[in-house]
Design a protein around this motif. Structure first.
Motif, short mmCIF file in Angstrom:
data_model
loop_
_atom_site.label_atom_id
_atom_site.label_comp_id
_atom_site.label_asym_id
_atom_site.label_seq_id
_atom_site.Cartn_x
_atom_site.Cartn_y
_atom_site.Cartn_z
N MET A 120 -35.27 84.82 -2.75
CA MET A 120 -34.15 85.50 -2.11
C MET A 120 -33.99 85.02 -0.66
SD MET A 120 -32.94 87.23 -4.56
CE MET A 120 -31.76 88.29 -3.80
N GLN A 121 -35.11 84.82 0.03
CA GLN A 121 -35.07 84.31 1.39
C GLN A 121 -34.48 82.91 1.42
OE1 GLN A 121 -39.15 84.66 2.60
NE2 GLN A 121 -39.04 86.88 2.78
N ASP A 154 -37.96 95.22 -0.54
CA ASP A 154 -36.53 95.08 -0.80
C ASP A 154 -36.30 94.70 -2.26
OD1 ASP A 154 -35.50 95.56 1.86
OD2 ASP A 154 -36.32 93.61 2.40
N VAL A 155 -37.13 93.82 -2.78
CA VAL A 155 -37.00 93.38 -4.18
C VAL A 155 -37.20 94.58 -5.11
CG1 VAL A 155 -38.04 91.98 -6.00
CG2 VAL A 155 -37.66 91.00 -3.72
N SER A 172 -34.18 97.37 -4.42
CA SER A 172 -32.77 97.01 -4.37
C SER A 172 -32.01 97.35 -5.64
CB SER A 172 -32.61 95.51 -4.10
OG SER A 172 -31.24 95.18 -4.09
N LEU A 209 -31.15 85.33 2.24
CA LEU A 209 -31.48 86.70 2.64
C LEU A 209 -32.84 86.69 3.32
CD1 LEU A 209 -30.26 88.48 -0.61
CD2 LEU A 209 -29.11 88.44 1.60
N GLN A 210 -32.90 86.09 4.50
CA GLN A 210 -34.17 85.87 5.21
C GLN A 210 -34.94 87.15 5.49
OE1 GLN A 210 -31.30 84.25 6.24
NE2 GLN A 210 -31.87 82.24 5.53
N HIS A 211 -34.26 88.26 5.63
CA HIS A 211 -34.95 89.50 5.98
C HIS A 211 -35.58 90.21 4.77
CE1 HIS A 211 -30.96 90.75 4.64
NE2 HIS A 211 -31.51 91.90 4.34
N TRP A 212 -35.35 89.72 3.55
CA TRP A 212 -35.87 90.39 2.36
C TRP A 212 -37.37 90.23 2.25
CZ3 TRP A 212 -33.51 91.57 -2.85
CH2 TRP A 212 -32.28 92.17 -2.69
N ASP A 213 -38.03 91.31 1.84
CA ASP A 213 -39.46 91.26 1.55
C ASP A 213 -39.71 91.89 0.18
OD1 ASP A 213 -39.43 94.06 1.86
OD2 ASP A 213 -40.36 93.99 3.84
N GLU A 214 -40.96 92.08 -0.18
CA GLU A 214 -41.31 92.59 -1.50
C GLU A 214 -40.72 93.99 -1.75
OE1 GLU A 214 -43.57 91.37 0.66
OE2 GLU A 214 -44.15 89.50 -0.31
N ALA A 232 -39.09 87.55 -3.65
CA ALA A 232 -38.70 87.71 -2.24
C ALA A 232 -38.51 86.35 -1.58
CB ALA A 232 -39.75 88.53 -1.49
#
Length: 70
Positions: free
Chosen positions: A40-41, A52-53, A56, A45-50, A37
């Motif tokens: 990715m940030q 999302d990983v 996705s 993709l700053q809004h991605w968190d665990e 995460a």
């Protein structure tokens, strides 16, 4: 055969780290979903968190899913 997904998480290496590649560039080595995460940030993709990983469909997991680190 090239991946149809823009992010590839490779199988764990001997230390438990997994290479993370996005659109052909290696982003880094991750030792947890949190590390992915963060990478990715850093890639924009700053809004991605665990979650999302884990959820996705943009990610191709090789050598096991998000629960495999050894």
């Amino acid at each position: 055969m090239a991946s149809e997904r823009p992010v590839v998480i490779y199988p764990p290496d001997e230390t438990g780290g997994r290479r993370v590649r996005a659109e052909g560039a290696i982003l880094g080595l991750a030792y947890s979903v949190q590390d992915i995460a963060r990478l990715m940030q850093e890639a924009g993709l700053q809004h991605w968190d665990e979650m999302d990983v884990v959820r996705s469909r943009l990610i191709e997991w090789r050598g096991g899913g998000p629960d495999v680190w050894a």
